[in-house]
Design a protein around this motif. Structure first.
Motif, mmCIF file in Angstrom:
data_model
loop_
_atom_site.group_PDB
_atom_site.id
_atom_site.type_symbol
_atom_site.label_atom_id
_atom_site.label_comp_id
_atom_site.label_asym_id
_atom_site.label_seq_id
_atom_site.Cartn_x
_atom_site.Cartn_y
_atom_site.Cartn_z
ATOM 1 N N THR A 24 12.847 -8.042 1.138
ATOM 2 C CA THR A 24 12.532 -8.018 2.568
ATOM 3 C C THR A 24 13.150 -9.246 3.213
ATOM 4 O O THR A 24 13.300 -10.299 2.581
ATOM 5 C CB THR A 24 11.008 -8.017 2.816
ATOM 6 O OG1 THR A 24 10.421 -9.158 2.164
ATOM 7 C CG2 THR A 24 10.369 -6.746 2.279
ATOM 8 N N VAL A 25 13.549 -9.087 4.472
ATOM 9 C CA VAL A 25 14.027 -10.216 5.261
ATOM 10 C C VAL A 25 13.292 -10.199 6.596
ATOM 11 O O VAL A 25 12.806 -9.149 7.049
ATOM 12 C CB VAL A 25 15.553 -10.163 5.501
ATOM 13 C CG1 VAL A 25 16.320 -10.223 4.188
ATOM 14 C CG2 VAL A 25 15.946 -8.914 6.285
ATOM 15 N N ASP A 26 13.211 -11.359 7.215
ATOM 16 C CA ASP A 26 12.538 -11.429 8.510
ATOM 17 C C ASP A 26 13.532 -11.224 9.650
ATOM 18 O O ASP A 26 14.703 -10.854 9.416
ATOM 19 C CB ASP A 26 11.788 -12.759 8.654
ATOM 20 C CG ASP A 26 12.707 -13.970 8.582
ATOM 21 O OD1 ASP A 26 13.937 -13.799 8.775
ATOM 22 O OD2 ASP A 26 12.210 -15.091 8.345
ATOM 23 N N GLY A 27 13.102 -11.479 10.854
ATOM 24 C CA GLY A 27 13.950 -11.256 12.023
ATOM 25 C C GLY A 27 15.160 -12.153 12.091
ATOM 26 O O GLY A 27 16.090 -11.885 12.856
ATOM 27 N N THR A 32 12.318 -12.936 2.487
ATOM 28 C CA THR A 32 10.895 -13.268 2.325
ATOM 29 C C THR A 32 10.368 -12.819 0.971
ATOM 30 O O THR A 32 9.304 -13.263 0.541
ATOM 31 C CB THR A 32 10.071 -12.616 3.436
ATOM 32 O OG1 THR A 32 10.332 -11.204 3.467
ATOM 33 C CG2 THR A 32 10.429 -13.221 4.792
ATOM 34 N N THR A 53 18.883 -17.377 3.851
ATOM 35 C CA THR A 53 19.352 -16.336 4.757
ATOM 36 C C THR A 53 20.437 -15.497 4.076
ATOM 37 O O THR A 53 21.047 -15.930 3.079
ATOM 38 C CB THR A 53 19.945 -16.924 6.047
ATOM 39 O OG1 THR A 53 21.142 -17.645 5.728
ATOM 40 C CG2 THR A 53 18.941 -17.836 6.736
ATOM 41 N N HIS A 71 22.137 -4.930 7.945
ATOM 42 C CA HIS A 71 20.808 -5.498 8.182
ATOM 43 C C HIS A 71 20.543 -5.673 9.683
ATOM 44 O O HIS A 71 19.418 -5.460 10.152
ATOM 45 C CB HIS A 71 20.658 -6.840 7.460
ATOM 46 C CG HIS A 71 20.305 -6.713 6.008
ATOM 47 N ND1 HIS A 71 21.217 -6.362 5.060
ATOM 48 C CD2 HIS A 71 19.107 -6.891 5.354
ATOM 49 C CE1 HIS A 71 20.637 -6.338 3.866
ATOM 50 N NE2 HIS A 71 19.353 -6.649 4.019
ATOM 51 N N LEU A 75 17.531 -4.152 11.865
ATOM 52 C CA LEU A 75 16.689 -4.950 12.774
ATOM 53 C C LEU A 75 16.621 -4.324 14.166
ATOM 54 O O LEU A 75 15.643 -4.503 14.888
ATOM 55 C CB LEU A 75 17.234 -6.378 12.878
ATOM 56 C CG LEU A 75 16.806 -7.374 11.794
ATOM 57 C CD1 LEU A 75 17.485 -8.719 12.041
ATOM 58 C CD2 LEU A 75 15.290 -7.530 11.755
ATOM 59 N N GLN A 98 11.263 -2.952 9.155
ATOM 60 C CA GLN A 98 9.886 -3.283 8.803
ATOM 61 C C GLN A 98 9.132 -3.529 10.115
ATOM 62 O O GLN A 98 9.492 -4.402 10.887
ATOM 63 C CB GLN A 98 9.833 -4.520 7.918
ATOM 64 C CG GLN A 98 8.443 -4.853 7.409
ATOM 65 C CD GLN A 98 8.449 -6.074 6.495
ATOM 66 O OE1 GLN A 98 9.443 -6.811 6.439
ATOM 67 N NE2 GLN A 98 7.370 -6.288 5.775
ATOM 68 N N GLY A 106 11.301 -7.218 10.689
ATOM 69 C CA GLY A 106 12.156 -7.521 9.550
ATOM 70 C C GLY A 106 12.788 -6.255 8.999
ATOM 71 O O GLY A 106 12.794 -5.204 9.645
#
Length: 277
Positions: A24-27, A32, A53, A71, A75, A98, A106
């Motif tokens: 998972t990655v955030d905004g 993460t 990142t 990605h 987003l 997400q 994310g």
């Protein structure tokens, strides 16, 4: 809470059994989480890239770099998939936004290692292409043989045969060679790029065996392979099909077999070639 922990452990156990990577990655496109057996093929451990990142992991600042571009699309709310080669492996990747409520916070990504499957698919594709090429070559060979059978003059047949070796089989040069009683070699027919066949035929001896040998090209240092195939059924026969092809080393045996069929056809249709001067 206890059930949630058990579900998490089951998921981790499952991911440890199949060659996938889940992350998972955030905004800000910062990892993460990361887990899955596929991490080992990337020389990573679970959670090792957390806080890094995508730009840092892939060592690029290019927004158009495929994983980063995908990605960014996720987003924006789009579910996407793509194949990507990384560190010697090929991964099929699926990304989904997400969400928390209606807001995208994310991206969730799952990548499956498809390296072996991709290799098998590519091998099958090449095999199918080779089969199609062979089928086409067989059909063109049949047309060539039918065309030769329609010609009654032996000299014309020889000429059409060598022209067919150039146009149908991709030979750079082709010829029918024959020695006289003094050992002098004569070119009965030739096609393709001009070639000094007599200089090459000095390496030949009357034989029933096929012969490969390597000769220098003109006066330079480069060399090429020449294939001599005897024509005629008599042991005294010393007539040859002489062929120069740019890629003998990788030519399928079935293609050489078709060339041999052509030589047999020539021997059958004008066996006097061994005695003509």
């Amino acid at each position: 809470e206890l059930q949630h922990q058990r579900d998490k452990e089951k998921l981790q156990h499952l991911l440890g059994q199949i060659p996938v990577v889940l992350w998972t990655v955030d905004g800000e496109l910062r990892f993460t989480s990361s887990l899955g057996r596929g991490l080992s093929r990337l020389h990573l451990q679970a959670g090792q890239v957390a806080g890094m990142t995508l730009y840092e992991y892939f060592a690029t600042a290019d927004d158009n770099f495929l994983p980063i571009a995908m990605h960014r699309r996720a987003l924006a709310g789009e579910s996407v998939s793509y194949d990507f080669a990384w560190q010697g492996r090929v991964f099929h990747t699926v990304l989904a936004p997400q969400r928390e409520g209606q807001r995208v916070v994310g991206v969730i990504g799952v990548a499956t290692d498809v390296t072996e499957r991709r290799a098998e698919t590519e091998l099958l594709r090449k095999k199918l292409c080779a089969e199609k090429r062979l089928e086409s070559l067989v059909k063109r060979s049949e047309r060539l043989l039918r065309g030769l059978a329609s010609v009654s003059d032996s000299a014309q047949r020889r000429q059409r045969a060598v022209e067919g070796l150039v146009s149908t089989f991709g030979c750079r040069s082709a010829a029918v060679l024959q020695p006289d009683t003094t050992g002098e070699w004569h070119v009965l027919a030739a096609a393709g790029q001009p070639t000094n066949w007599r200089s090459y035929s000095s390496s030949l001896r009357p034989t029933r065996r096929e012969l490969f040998f390597t000769v220098p090209v003109h006066s330079g240092a480069s060399r090429e392979r020449i294939f001599f195939l005897p024509i005629g059924r008599s042991k005294k026969s010393a007539a040859y099909l002489a062929l120069i092809h740019p890629d003998w080393e990788t030519m399928p045996r079935c293609t050489l077999r078709l060339v041999r069929i052509l030589a047999d056809f020539l021997a059958t249709t004008f066996p006097s070639v061994a005695s003509q001067q």
